[in-house]
Enzyme design. Structure first.
Site, mmCIF file in Angstrom:
data_model
loop_
_atom_site.group_PDB
_atom_site.id
_atom_site.type_symbol
_atom_site.label_atom_id
_atom_site.label_comp_id
_atom_site.label_asym_id
_atom_site.label_seq_id
_atom_site.Cartn_x
_atom_site.Cartn_y
_atom_site.Cartn_z
ATOM 1 C CD GLU A 1 -2.763 -1.190 -0.075
ATOM 2 O OE1 GLU A 1 -3.244 -0.145 -0.556
ATOM 3 O OE2 GLU A 1 -2.899 -2.309 -0.612
ATOM 4 C CD1 TRP B 1 -1.283 -0.588 -3.941
ATOM 5 C CD2 TRP B 1 -1.661 0.564 -5.843
ATOM 6 N NE1 TRP B 1 -1.818 -1.431 -4.880
ATOM 7 C CE2 TRP B 1 -2.064 -0.765 -6.048
ATOM 8 C CE3 TRP B 1 -1.797 1.473 -6.891
ATOM 9 C CZ2 TRP B 1 -2.610 -1.205 -7.256
ATOM 10 C CZ3 TRP B 1 -2.337 1.029 -8.096
ATOM 11 C CH2 TRP B 1 -2.738 -0.292 -8.269
ATOM 12 C CD1 TRP C 1 -17.849 12.613 -18.468
ATOM 13 C CD2 TRP C 1 -18.375 10.796 -17.285
ATOM 14 N NE1 TRP C 1 -16.691 11.881 -18.304
ATOM 15 C CE2 TRP C 1 -16.986 10.751 -17.580
ATOM 16 C CE3 TRP C 1 -18.929 9.747 -16.545
ATOM 17 C CZ2 TRP C 1 -16.149 9.707 -17.168
ATOM 18 C CZ3 TRP C 1 -18.096 8.713 -16.130
ATOM 19 C CH2 TRP C 1 -16.734 8.697 -16.443
ATOM 20 C CG ASN D 1 -8.666 1.714 -0.209
ATOM 21 O OD1 ASN D 1 -8.572 2.663 -0.984
ATOM 22 N ND2 ASN D 1 -8.447 0.463 -0.590
ATOM 23 C CD1 TRP E 1 -13.010 10.323 -14.879
ATOM 24 C CD2 TRP E 1 -11.689 11.452 -13.481
ATOM 25 N NE1 TRP E 1 -11.977 10.850 -15.617
ATOM 26 C CE2 TRP E 1 -11.140 11.546 -14.784
ATOM 27 C CE3 TRP E 1 -11.020 12.087 -12.437
ATOM 28 C CZ2 TRP E 1 -9.968 12.258 -15.067
ATOM 29 C CZ3 TRP E 1 -9.848 12.799 -12.717
ATOM 30 C CH2 TRP E 1 -9.344 12.875 -14.020
ATOM 31 C CD1 TRP F 1 -11.344 10.578 -6.595
ATOM 32 C CD2 TRP F 1 -13.177 9.859 -7.656
ATOM 33 N NE1 TRP F 1 -12.404 10.700 -5.735
ATOM 34 C CE2 TRP F 1 -13.535 10.270 -6.353
ATOM 35 C CE3 TRP F 1 -14.163 9.359 -8.498
ATOM 36 C CZ2 TRP F 1 -14.850 10.193 -5.882
ATOM 37 C CZ3 TRP F 1 -15.481 9.285 -8.037
ATOM 38 C CH2 TRP F 1 -15.806 9.697 -6.741
HETATM 39 C C1 LIG Z 1 -11.417 7.284 -4.902
HETATM 40 C C2 LIG Z 1 -10.227 7.222 -3.969
HETATM 41 C C3 LIG Z 1 -9.640 8.396 -3.497
HETATM 42 C C4 LIG Z 1 -8.527 8.352 -2.648
HETATM 43 N N1 LIG Z 1 -7.985 9.519 -2.208
HETATM 44 C C5 LIG Z 1 -6.887 9.500 -1.411
HETATM 45 C C6 LIG Z 1 -6.290 10.700 -0.960
HETATM 46 O O1 LIG Z 1 -6.706 11.815 -1.311
HETATM 47 N N2 LIG Z 1 -5.218 10.614 -0.117
HETATM 48 C C7 LIG Z 1 -4.708 9.400 0.279
HETATM 49 O O2 LIG Z 1 -3.746 9.386 1.055
HETATM 50 N N3 LIG Z 1 -5.241 8.259 -0.153
HETATM 51 C C8 LIG Z 1 -6.313 8.258 -0.986
HETATM 52 N N4 LIG Z 1 -6.870 7.079 -1.405
HETATM 53 C C9 LIG Z 1 -6.203 5.811 -1.048
HETATM 54 C C10 LIG Z 1 -6.707 5.123 0.246
HETATM 55 O O3 LIG Z 1 -8.094 5.037 0.242
HETATM 56 C C11 LIG Z 1 -6.247 5.837 1.519
HETATM 57 O O4 LIG Z 1 -4.854 6.063 1.473
HETATM 58 C C12 LIG Z 1 -6.532 4.998 2.761
HETATM 59 O O5 LIG Z 1 -7.904 4.711 2.842
HETATM 60 C C13 LIG Z 1 -6.094 5.750 4.001
HETATM 61 O O6 LIG Z 1 -6.375 5.015 5.149
HETATM 62 P P1 LIG Z 1 -5.218 4.355 6.007
HETATM 63 O O7 LIG Z 1 -4.175 5.360 6.323
HETATM 64 O O8 LIG Z 1 -5.863 3.642 7.151
HETATM 65 O O9 LIG Z 1 -4.605 3.328 4.962
HETATM 66 P P2 LIG Z 1 -3.851 1.950 5.132
HETATM 67 O O10 LIG Z 1 -4.703 0.926 4.500
HETATM 68 O O11 LIG Z 1 -3.406 1.722 6.530
HETATM 69 O O12 LIG Z 1 -2.585 2.113 4.181
HETATM 70 C C14 LIG Z 1 -1.353 2.699 4.636
HETATM 71 C C15 LIG Z 1 -0.972 3.845 3.748
HETATM 72 O O13 LIG Z 1 -0.725 3.409 2.420
HETATM 73 C C16 LIG Z 1 -1.152 4.391 1.486
HETATM 74 N N5 LIG Z 1 -2.222 3.822 0.670
HETATM 75 C C17 LIG Z 1 -3.094 2.844 1.000
HETATM 76 N N6 LIG Z 1 -3.908 2.565 -0.028
HETATM 77 C C18 LIG Z 1 -3.561 3.395 -1.038
HETATM 78 C C19 LIG Z 1 -4.026 3.585 -2.363
HETATM 79 N N7 LIG Z 1 -5.003 2.850 -2.885
HETATM 80 N N8 LIG Z 1 -3.455 4.561 -3.100
HETATM 81 C C20 LIG Z 1 -2.452 5.315 -2.604
HETATM 82 N N9 LIG Z 1 -1.958 5.151 -1.361
HETATM 83 C C21 LIG Z 1 -2.498 4.215 -0.598
HETATM 84 C C22 LIG Z 1 -1.692 5.560 2.301
HETATM 85 O O14 LIG Z 1 -0.669 6.493 2.460
HETATM 86 C C23 LIG Z 1 -2.061 4.906 3.614
HETATM 87 O O15 LIG Z 1 -2.053 5.771 4.708
HETATM 88 C C24 LIG Z 1 -7.983 7.093 -2.259
HETATM 89 C C25 LIG Z 1 -8.574 5.922 -2.746
HETATM 90 C C26 LIG Z 1 -9.677 5.971 -3.577
HETATM 91 C C27 LIG Z 1 -10.300 4.683 -4.077
#
Ligand SMILES: Cc1cc2nc3c(=O)[nH]c(=O)nc-3n(C[C@H](O)[C@H](O)[C@H](O)COP(=O)(O)OP(=O)(O)OC[C@H]3O[C@@H](n4cnc5c(N)ncnc54)[C@H](O)[C@@H]3O)c2cc1C
Length: 432
Positions: free
Chosen positions: A256, A259, A287, A322, A340, A363
């Site tokens: 993650e 990612w 759209w 997420n 989107w 997105w």
């Molecule tokens: C439509 C959409 C919009 C999103 N917008 C953002 C946003 O603006 N900012 C953001 O930080 N994340 C975003 N995410 C990714 C992800 O949803 C969040 O990082 C995550 O939910 C944050 O919760 P957590 O810290 O508990 O994540 P955890 O699951 O604990 O993951 C640890 C860290 O890994 C990174 N990470 C995890 N999943 C992703 C992912 N899919 N993409 C990129 N990094 C990831 C984040 O930095 C996160 O804090 C988005 C995902 C989607 C589907």
């Protein structure tokens, strides 16, 4: 007396900090500075913005640590150009140290500041800090950027050695901060904002949570993810320390973090993703962009409980799990056929962890228009998603307590009908 400045932006901590480390080792006293940048603040519509509270709290913590070291943070409210003009007339500055910032506005800002300083023979040194690998460090063998996650992550891991995870030992050099009496940090009201509640997640999740992350991460009712996103966004944790922990404790969690870097890398190499689909043919989609439907989605009144729970959680807390972000984004783009970019902009307003690269990446992934996105014909079924990830509806009931009442609206679109419509509209645009 000559000094150097260390300019803090999205790296609001005084430990394991690349630019600060180099500044403190420069041999000159270090003045830590921060700008409440009016170019950014003027675009924030909500004057009670939790992100400003988060940043302000982080600055106060830094200020306390700096005062203990006999120093102070110098916070300016205005544009960066005005800030440096003021600092140049106040201090005799040899150089400014700061960390790379990759977003389009940040790149433009830093180029302008470097030029402004250069005209006065002040050096501008920048360092990689908020990611393990940046720019062209993880690319294909032929030098091209990756556009698919799995090979990117494989290369990322193969390039990782102890060196990239080494902490910058800032503590060793704390005596090199410039000594001066405290300069008060402007209050939120003084910069035009209101204080907000502070239910921010802690910056040190238990090791056990990370260790079991792969089993718990998909269930929004559980505390099964780290909630570190806001800390990564504003740099109140160090990515090096976190990645080192992830490597030890859980590979899925490390993925993650990768990612996050993947999307930052995409934004760096393909800046057109801001405003345009990564895959250009997706910009031919017709759209529907129905405003009333968009409002129902924003308010969490779609009649699909898992979508509504997510949207209400977002509005109430600035966070959304997420799994639910994916479902809500897919619902907007596929079920409602709303661009989107509308959803992206709404999340950008509300998310505490809002980050241009990850939000745009998320997105475009959901809409199918992104690199390595879900194929467009795979349309999430919110009901099946609920059965898999919120079986006993604990998450839904928390945010939609009236879900079983008559007052709760009927689904605003029928899943099967909306799915067929999405396939037709996408299919037509992509066939051309
Ligand atoms: C439509 C959409 C919009 C999103 N917008 C953002 C946003 O603006 N900012 C953001 O930080 N994340 C975003 N995410 C990714 C992800 O949803 C969040 O990082 C995550 O939910 C944050 O919760 P957590 O810290 O508990 O994540 P955890 O699951 O604990 O993951 C640890 C860290 O890994 C990174 N990470 C995890 N999943 C992703 C992912 N899919 N993409 C990129 N990094 C990831 C984040 O930095 C996160 O804090 C988005 C995902 C989607 C589907």
């Amino acid at each position: 007396m000559k000094v150097v400045l260390c300019w803090f932006r999205r790296d609001l901590r005084l430990h394991d900090h690349a630019a600060l480390y180099h500044a403190l080792r420069s041999g000159l006293p270090v003045v830590p500075v921060f700008v409440f940048d009016t170019h950014i603040l003027r675009d924030l519509e909500d004057k009670a913005d939790r992100r400003l509270q988060f940043i302000h709290d982080a600055l106060i913590r830094m200020q306390q640590e700096l005062q203990a070291a006999g120093s102070t943070l110098h916070v300016f409210h205005g544009t960066p150009e005005e800030a440096f003009q003021a600092w140049v007339s106040h201090y005799d500055i040899a150089a400014v140290y700061t960390n790379h910032d990759y977003e389009p506005y940040a790149r433009q800002r830093d180029t302008a500041v470097a030029k402004q300083l250069g005209e006065q023979n002040i050096a501008f040194h920048t360092y990689k800090d908020q990611v393990i690998f940046d720019k062209g460090e993880v690319v294909k063998d032929n030098g091209e950027p990756y556009t698919v996650f799995t090979p990117y992550s494989r290369k990322w891991k193969s390039r990782l050695d102890g060196f990239q995870l080494k902490s910058y030992l800032v503590e060793k050099y704390k005596q090199h901060f410039h000594r001066q009496p405290p300069i008060p940090i402007p209050t939120l009201r003084e910069i035009g904002f209101e204080p907000t509640e502070r239910n921010f997640p802690p910056d040190d999740p238990e090791d056990a949570l990370i260790r079991h992350y792969d089993q718990t991460r998909d269930f929004p009712a559980q505390q099964g993810t780290s909630r570190l996103s806001v800390h990564l966004r504003f740099g109140t944790v160090s990515i090096r320390q976190l990645a080192a922990k992830a490597r030890q404790l859980n590979e899925t969690f490390l993925n993650e973090l990768i990612w996050r870097e993947f999307y930052q890398m995409i934004l760096w190499h393909f800046p057109h993703v801001v405003g345009e689909s990564f895959k250009k043919e997706y910009d031919r989609i017709q759209w529907r962009n129905h405003e009333k439907e968009f409002e129902r989605w924003c308010a969490g009144n779609t009649g699909y409980p898992i979508v509504d729970a997510g949207m209400r959680e977002l509005k109430a807390t600035g966070f959304m799990h997420n799994r639910v972000r994916m479902i809500a984004a897919s619902f907007l783009t596929k079920h409602l056929l709303i661009d989107w970019r509308w959803g992206e902009a709404y999340f950008a307003k509300k998310l505490l962890d809002y980050d241009l690269a990850s939000n745009n990446g998320g997105w475009q992934w959901a809409a199918g228009s992104g690199c390595d996105a879900a194929p467009y014909f795979r349309v999430f079924n919110p009901t099946l998603q609920t059965q898999r990830f919120d079986k006993d509806m604990a998450y839904i009931r928390k945010w939609v307590p009236e879900v079983d009442e008559l007052t709760y609206p009927a689904p605003m679109v029928v899943h099967e009908v909306a799915r067929k419509r999405a396939l037709e509209v996408y299919g037509k645009a992509l066939k051309k």
